[in-house]
Design a protein around this motif. Structure first.
Motif, PDB file in Angstrom:
ATOM      1  N   ASN A 132      31.237  35.406  42.942  1.00 32.97           N
ATOM      2  CA  ASN A 132      32.147  34.136  43.398  1.00 32.97           C
ATOM      3  C   ASN A 132      33.784  34.332  43.171  1.00 32.97           C
ATOM      4  OD1 ASN A 132      30.103  32.211  43.684  1.00 32.97           O
ATOM      5  ND2 ASN A 132      30.341  31.443  41.987  1.00 32.97           N
ATOM      6  N   LYS A 133      34.030  35.333  42.168  1.00 33.23           N
ATOM      7  CA  LYS A 133      35.357  35.699  41.924  1.00 33.23           C
ATOM      8  C   LYS A 133      35.949  36.573  43.065  1.00 33.23           C
ATOM      9  CE  LYS A 133      38.619  37.606  38.656  1.00 33.23           C
ATOM     10  NZ  LYS A 133      39.563  37.847  39.834  1.00 33.23           N
ATOM     11  N   ARG A 134      35.135  37.450  43.337  1.00 39.07           N
ATOM     12  CA  ARG A 134      35.241  38.360  44.659  1.00 39.07           C
ATOM     13  C   ARG A 134      35.556  37.526  46.043  1.00 39.07           C
ATOM     14  NH1 ARG A 134      31.429  42.118  46.035  1.00 39.07           N
ATOM     15  NH2 ARG A 134      33.003  43.230  47.331  1.00 39.07           N
ATOM     16  N   THR A 135      34.641  36.659  46.153  1.00 32.74           N
ATOM     17  CA  THR A 135      34.929  35.559  47.415  1.00 32.74           C
ATOM     18  C   THR A 135      35.666  34.814  47.217  1.00 32.74           C
ATOM     19  OG1 THR A 135      32.379  35.584  47.492  1.00 32.74           O
ATOM     20  CG2 THR A 135      33.539  33.852  48.914  1.00 32.74           C
ATOM     21  N   GLY A 136      36.234  34.190  46.049  1.00 25.76           N
ATOM     22  CA  GLY A 136      37.434  33.319  45.893  1.00 25.76           C
ATOM     23  C   GLY A 136      38.687  34.311  46.131  1.00 25.76           C
ATOM     24  N   ASP A 137      38.466  35.363  45.692  1.00 28.88           N
ATOM     25  CA  ASP A 137      40.183  36.293  45.837  1.00 28.88           C
ATOM     26  C   ASP A 137      40.264  36.545  47.167  1.00 28.88           C
ATOM     27  OD1 ASP A 137      40.520  36.137  42.982  1.00 28.88           O
ATOM     28  OD2 ASP A 137      39.605  38.291  42.929  1.00 28.88           O
ATOM     29  N   TYR A 138      39.018  36.733  48.028  1.00 27.93           N
ATOM     30  CA  TYR A 138      39.190  36.965  49.350  1.00 27.93           C
ATOM     31  C   TYR A 138      39.941  35.686  50.068  1.00 27.93           C
ATOM     32  CZ  TYR A 138      37.923  37.977  54.285  1.00 27.93           C
ATOM     33  OH  TYR A 138      38.014  37.898  55.460  1.00 27.93           O
ATOM     34  N   TYR A 140      41.287  33.250  49.166  1.00 28.21           N
ATOM     35  CA  TYR A 140      42.567  32.818  48.600  1.00 28.21           C
ATOM     36  C   TYR A 140      43.583  33.761  49.326  1.00 28.21           C
ATOM     37  CZ  TYR A 140      46.551  32.356  45.683  1.00 28.21           C
ATOM     38  OH  TYR A 140      48.119  32.041  45.139  1.00 28.21           O
ATOM     39  N   ASN A 141      43.289  35.121  49.481  1.00 29.19           N
ATOM     40  CA  ASN A 141      44.295  35.979  50.317  1.00 29.19           C
ATOM     41  C   ASN A 141      44.217  35.524  51.716  1.00 29.19           C
ATOM     42  OD1 ASN A 141      44.880  37.433  48.171  1.00 29.19           O
ATOM     43  ND2 ASN A 141      43.002  39.000  48.311  1.00 29.19           N
ATOM     44  N   LEU A 142      42.968  35.023  52.286  1.00 33.09           N
ATOM     45  CA  LEU A 142      43.071  34.604  53.564  1.00 33.09           C
ATOM     46  C   LEU A 142      44.019  33.567  53.782  1.00 33.09           C
ATOM     47  CD1 LEU A 142      39.345  34.661  55.217  1.00 33.09           C
ATOM     48  CD2 LEU A 142      41.429  36.200  55.814  1.00 33.09           C
ATOM     49  N   LEU A 143      43.971  32.621  52.682  1.00 33.69           N
ATOM     50  CA  LEU A 143      44.660  31.414  53.071  1.00 33.69           C
ATOM     51  C   LEU A 143      46.338  31.571  52.953  1.00 33.69           C
ATOM     52  CD1 LEU A 143      44.547  28.266  52.992  1.00 33.69           C
ATOM     53  CD2 LEU A 143      44.291  28.393  50.577  1.00 33.69           C
ATOM     54  N   ASP A 150      42.549  39.169  63.349  1.00 34.56           N
ATOM     55  CA  ASP A 150      41.123  38.738  63.641  1.00 34.56           C
ATOM     56  C   ASP A 150      39.986  39.776  63.403  1.00 34.56           C
ATOM     57  OD1 ASP A 150      42.481  36.355  64.171  1.00 34.56           O
ATOM     58  OD2 ASP A 150      41.918  36.547  66.558  1.00 34.56           O
ATOM     59  N   ARG A 151      40.453  40.821  63.530  1.00 29.69           N
ATOM     60  CA  ARG A 151      39.334  41.987  63.468  1.00 29.69           C
ATOM     61  C   ARG A 151      39.006  42.372  61.883  1.00 29.69           C
ATOM     62  NH1 ARG A 151      35.328  44.541  64.124  1.00 29.69           N
ATOM     63  NH2 ARG A 151      35.023  46.581  64.049  1.00 29.69           N
ATOM     64  N   TYR A 152      40.317  42.191  61.256  1.00 30.59           N
ATOM     65  CA  TYR A 152      40.023  42.333  59.657  1.00 30.59           C
ATOM     66  C   TYR A 152      39.201  40.972  59.262  1.00 30.59           C
ATOM     67  CZ  TYR A 152      41.308  41.969  54.723  1.00 30.59           C
ATOM     68  OH  TYR A 152      41.170  41.828  53.559  1.00 30.59           O
ATOM     69  N   ILE A 153      39.526  39.972  59.627  1.00 27.82           N
ATOM     70  CA  ILE A 153      38.793  38.818  59.008  1.00 27.82           C
ATOM     71  C   ILE A 153      37.496  38.705  59.321  1.00 27.82           C
ATOM     72  CG2 ILE A 153      38.437  36.395  59.232  1.00 27.82           C
ATOM     73  CD1 ILE A 153      41.433  36.115  59.795  1.00 27.82           C
ATOM     74  N   GLU A 154      36.969  39.419  60.696  1.00 26.83           N
ATOM     75  CA  GLU A 154      35.558  39.331  61.045  1.00 26.83           C
ATOM     76  C   GLU A 154      34.972  40.524  60.196  1.00 26.83           C
ATOM     77  OE1 GLU A 154      33.148  40.858  65.086  1.00 26.83           O
ATOM     78  OE2 GLU A 154      35.182  39.696  65.388  1.00 26.83           O
TER      79      GLU A 154
END
Length: 198
Positions: A132-138, A140-143, A150-154
């Protein structure tokens, strides 16, 4: 979020679900060893309660009273181990657990120990929280990140099982972090909501 279903799927030796199947989706925050009253001073909402029928502190009648009292305080499930497997759980207790949709587990005396169960449940909760923390950090960084292509996000999103091909409805929970007298309880509530949001 870890649930009673996840505990069932651990397939711990000597642990079986005997009632309350409708409540297997109850979230589990930690384990709680049923010992002394008042329970409200020791347990947190969502705890998975473990009770020994030792015929000294707890017989089946007292265990059922404890189960009902703990249910009112918000336990996620109730597990019973009977000293030397002397008796089977009374039908009255099984029926009541079904009425409450409270998962009721039987633990063979020679099967898994409460330590095994507590460690196993603790391990999956901690693993889930790390993810959850790893997903949340990711997210957060996207936001709040800048110039993310887009390639990085995908590429990175797929590692978290996330894709943005469909629009999603977003819910936000605001947790009030003002601390009261019981700092540990307040922190526990905050973590519970944070994990739920993740």
């Amino acid at each position: 979020m870890i649930t009673c279903q996840d505990i069932l799927e651990l397939q711990l030796d000597g642990v079986e679900l005997i009632a309350g199947e409708e409540g297997l989706d109850h979230p589990v925050t930690w384990t709680y060893m049923v010992q002394t009253r008042p329970f409200a001073e020791h347990m947190n909402q969502g705890n998975f309660a473990l009770c020994v029928i030792d015929y000294v502190r707890y017989d089946f009648e007292e265990a059922q009273r404890a189960m009902e009292e703990l249910y009112e305080l918000g336990i996620s499930g109730f597990a019973v181990s009977v000293m030397e497997d002397r008796e089977w759980i009374p039908q009255k207790m099984i029926d009541r657990a079904n009425e409450l949709a409270l998962p009721l587990f039987y633990i063979r005396w020679e099967g898994a120990s409460f330590v095994d169960i507590a460690q196993s449940v603790g391990k999956i909760i901690l693993e889930h929280e790390i993810q959850n923390k790893r997903t949340g950090d990711y997210l957060y960084n996207l936001l709040f990140g800048y110039d993310i292509n887009d390639r990085y996000i995908e590429k990175i999103s797929s590692q978290f099982g996330i894709n943005f091909t469909n629009p999603c409805r977003v819910g936000i929970i605001v947790a009030d972090r003002r601390y009261g007298i019981n700092l540990e309880q307040d922190e526990h509530i905050y973590e519970y909501y944070a994990n739920y949001l993740n």
